[in-house]
Write an enzyme that holds these catalytic residues in place. Sequence first.
Site, short mmCIF file in Angstrom:
data_model
loop_
_atom_site.label_atom_id
_atom_site.label_comp_id
_atom_site.label_asym_id
_atom_site.label_seq_id
_atom_site.Cartn_x
_atom_site.Cartn_y
_atom_site.Cartn_z
N THR A 29 22.50 37.81 37.24
CA THR A 29 22.42 36.79 38.29
C THR A 29 23.74 36.80 39.07
OG1 THR A 29 23.17 35.08 36.76
CG2 THR A 29 20.79 35.38 36.97
N THR A 65 26.27 34.76 40.29
CA THR A 65 27.52 34.19 39.81
C THR A 65 27.92 34.79 38.46
OG1 THR A 65 27.11 32.14 41.00
CG2 THR A 65 28.74 32.04 39.23
N CYS A 66 26.94 34.95 37.59
CA CYS A 66 27.23 35.51 36.26
C CYS A 66 27.79 36.92 36.37
CB CYS A 66 25.97 35.51 35.41
SG CYS A 66 25.23 33.88 35.18
N GLN A 67 27.17 37.75 37.17
CA GLN A 67 27.58 39.14 37.31
C GLN A 67 28.85 39.29 38.14
OE1 GLN A 67 26.73 42.10 36.04
NE2 GLN A 67 28.19 43.16 37.35
#
Length: 165
Positions: free
Chosen positions: A58, A60-62
């Site tokens: 995703t 923000t996560c990545q």
Amino acid sequence: MSALKAGDAFPEGVTFTYIPYTPETAAVTACGVPIKYEASKEFKDKKVVIVSVPGAFTPTCQNTHIQGYIEKLPQLKAAGVDQVLVISYNDAFVQSAWAKANGVKDKIIFASDDGAPFSTSIGWTLGPRTARYAIVVDHGKVVYAEKEPAKEVSVSGVDAVLAKL
């Protein structure tokens, strides 16, 4: 169980699943076999950072959250961290593909809190998914535990964790 805080003992019986990196399963499309990671046992004699994200791949996560941990892994190791675990709601196969896509091999464990039992037990979820948080465990004792209050990466980002080591 409720939210963890500094000074708490890391709970007993916590397990995650992951697929260990091997050269034979290095391709993103290679599956491997998930195994159990006995977190409670592993953490008794290590300094570990758990980074939880809502989902693999995703934005923000990545792009924001995990990249910091990958880039600053040498600083984490210099601060005495033995292992970094990235957990999410995703299953071990997705977590393994995510680790491979980021080229971490066996430097960081990308594990599954499949169905979010651990995150649910500490009350840190986003609906059915794992919330965005970081926990530092030093030889079985929680020394830092913060859940993001909003959508940004502040208290669970690598710089916040490094500041507490």
